[in-house]
Design an enzyme around this catalytic site. Structure first.
Site, PDB file in Angstrom:
ATOM      1  N   HIS A 157     -21.435 -23.135  33.167  1.00 23.29           N
ATOM      2  CA  HIS A 157     -22.715 -23.226  34.089  1.00 23.29           C
ATOM      3  C   HIS A 157     -23.113 -22.383  34.886  1.00 23.29           C
ATOM      4  CE1 HIS A 157     -23.129 -27.218  32.731  1.00 23.29           C
ATOM      5  NE2 HIS A 157     -22.375 -27.588  31.622  1.00 23.29           N
ATOM      6  N   ASP A 365     -27.227 -18.028  41.209  1.00 22.79           N
ATOM      7  CA  ASP A 365     -27.097 -19.063  41.139  1.00 22.79           C
ATOM      8  C   ASP A 365     -27.299 -19.286  39.022  1.00 22.79           C
ATOM      9  OD1 ASP A 365     -26.449 -21.985  41.237  1.00 22.79           O
ATOM     10  OD2 ASP A 365     -27.882 -22.303  42.667  1.00 22.79           O
TER      11      ASP A 365
END
Ligand code: GDG
Length: 464
Positions: A157, A365
């Site tokens: 992720h 991110d």
């Protein structure tokens, strides 16, 4: 049909379809319901000094939840230590914050072995196993050593760093080698996938034998890019219905005609909160007409307070917001409203919709779901503008956003000014294709495409 086994560090609340835990949990629950199967992970409980091999299993419909407690030492070494003080900062390119210790590393591999030991007896030969995130990289290799030959997939992720960053981690080869035990390794973006391939190839750990197939440590395995989505329609509906939400109404009332800017992030150094607050402050300084006319709401639930860097940051960000309010604010105007608690999803959707601009400026991110939630929540006839970091995975898809360098506070200030002055026609033109994209590639589609690729991978790997 094969059963699906999901393994993640945390398992969302049982029996509510994952609704309380957000889109990822909802999608994985839906996949589990479709295949039947099991969700395995840490219970969230700290058992102190007491080690136990006890699995807590609960059946809900055709899904079994199998949860394990971890000891205080396990949590310190595996979770707070190696996962969150070494892998998390390193994978976010923060070598300066990476705190490597051999003790924590040993704890990380020990807990993965422990999970594998408890999980292996529950697995049937044709089960498909899908492991999530950086806490559990070694799980497949542990399961393979116990003789399991199942199809196993892994999804990361968070970002995968470039070789020179990864190679600073002493056990980097073990980490790369562990991933080669999966049949499919999934990343959020092409950049992450290419970084991984570069790590594998540059040190001679393996070679590329097909566009998406690698040969390493005597195995063939697949790699793929699967940008995660959100529950786009649910967010759009929640946002449209949010006028009845009390908190949203209170917010609207308190704005009294002022324009809203919104940021929503877990309190984490990867999210660029300090730079963002400074960027906002610079915007106010350079746009005097905005004084008393705009409010920046930053919703920031605390996270990982057991890790010292997070506790320090909690103080730093609160002080920074306080200083900006002190120097720029007035008796009847507080420019930044900084909130350290969780807001309900419906209210969040309503706040996104009320905002003229969403500020999503992480320094790094994997994806950033807030960027997509902001887009999903907008009023199609009067959408807000997304100010987005070029270093968020979401920037690869959301090309109608105003992309910024999150380290450059002037750049953030300029983008805010542009967002606040953007005519509605341009806002609609930018927003519409972004919404269409995230509607098509929602979290259900993401889940489906990963599982389909996993089901195909071995066949493909053998053929190459
Ligand atoms: C990792 C990767 C990747 C936050 N405050 C509240 C609240 N939230 C929700 C947001 C969003 C989620 O938390 C945060 O997701 P992000 O994607 O922004 O970030 P991480 O937690 O770092 O997640 C990331 C993600 O995994 C998925 O693959 O995108 O890159 O780092 O959904 O809405 N939700 C509610 N109240 C809050 O106050 N209800």
């Amino acid at each position: 049909m094969s059963r699906l086994i999901i393994v993640s560090n945390r398992v969302p609340a049982l029996g509510d379809g994952g609704a309380a835990a957000g889109g990822l949990a909802v999608a994985l629950h839906a996949a589990l319901e479709q295949h039947g199967g099991m969700w395995f992970g840490w219970s969230g409980e700290n058992s102190g000094d007491k080690e136990s091999d006890r699995l807590q299993t609960t059946e809900v419909g055709n899904i079994t939840y199998a949860l394990v407690d971890l000891t205080k030492r396990d949590l310190e070494e595996y979770y707070a230590g190696f996962a969150n003080r070494a892998l998390w900062p390193l994978f976010h390119y923060r070598l300066d914050l990476t705190d490597f210790s051999r003790r924590d590393m040993a704890g990380y591999f020990r807990v993965n072995r422990y999970f594998a030991r408890l999980l292996a007896p529950l697995i049937r030969p044709d089960d498909i196993i899908w492991v999530h995130d950086y806490h559990l990289i070694p799980l497949a290799s542990e399961l393979r050593q116990m003789g399991l030959r199942n199809r196993m997939g892994f999804f990361l992720h968070i970002p995968w760093p470039p070789p020179d960053v990864l190679f600073a981690l002493p056990p980097h080869e073990t980490i790369v080698r562990s991933l080669s035990s999966y049949d499919l390794v999934g990343f959020q973006t092409e950049f992450d996938a290419e970084n991984f391939a570069a790590c594998l190839i540059r040190e001679g750990f393996g070679s590329r034998v097909g566009t998406q197939v690698f040969d390493a440590y005597g195995r063939l395995f697949g790699m793929g890019v699967f940008p995660i989505g959100i529950e786009t329609q649910t967010f759009a509906e929640l946002a449209a219905a949010s006028t009845s939400d009390v908190l949203v109404e209170r917010m609207r009332h308190s704005l009294d005609g002022m324009q809203l800017l919104i940021g929503v992030d877990r309190l984490d150094y990867s999210k660029g909160l300090g730079e963002r607050i400074q960027g906002f402050s610079r915007y106010i300084e350079t746009n005097p007409a905005s004084r008393g006319k705009v409010v920046y709401l930053q919703v920031t639930p605390k996270s990982r307070s057991e890790v010292p860097e997070y506790a320090d940051m909690q103080k730093e960000i609160a002080e920074l917001a306080g200083r900006v309010n002190g120097s720029l604010g007035d008796v009847d105007w507080t420019p930044i409203r900084y909130i350290n608690r969780t807001v309900k999803r419906q209210a969040l959707a309503g706040l996104y919709r009320m905002a003229r601009a969403g500020l999503v400026t992480p320094l790094r991110d994997g994806m950033n779901l807030v960027a997509k939630e902001f887009i999903a929540s907008q009023d199609p006839e009067d959408p807000g503008v997304l100010v987005l970091s070029r270093f968020a995975g979401a920037a690869r898809e959301l090309d109608g956003a105003l992309l910024v360098n999150p380290y450059d506070t002037e750049d953030i200030a300029t983008a805010i000014a542009r967002a606040m002055n953007m005519p509605v026609a341009e806002r609609i033109e930018r927003w519409t294709p972004m919404f269409e994209r995230i509607d098509k590639h929602d979290v259900m589609a993401w889940c489906h495409s990963f599982l389909e690729a996993l089901k195909r991978t071995r066949v493909m790997a053998r053929a190459s």
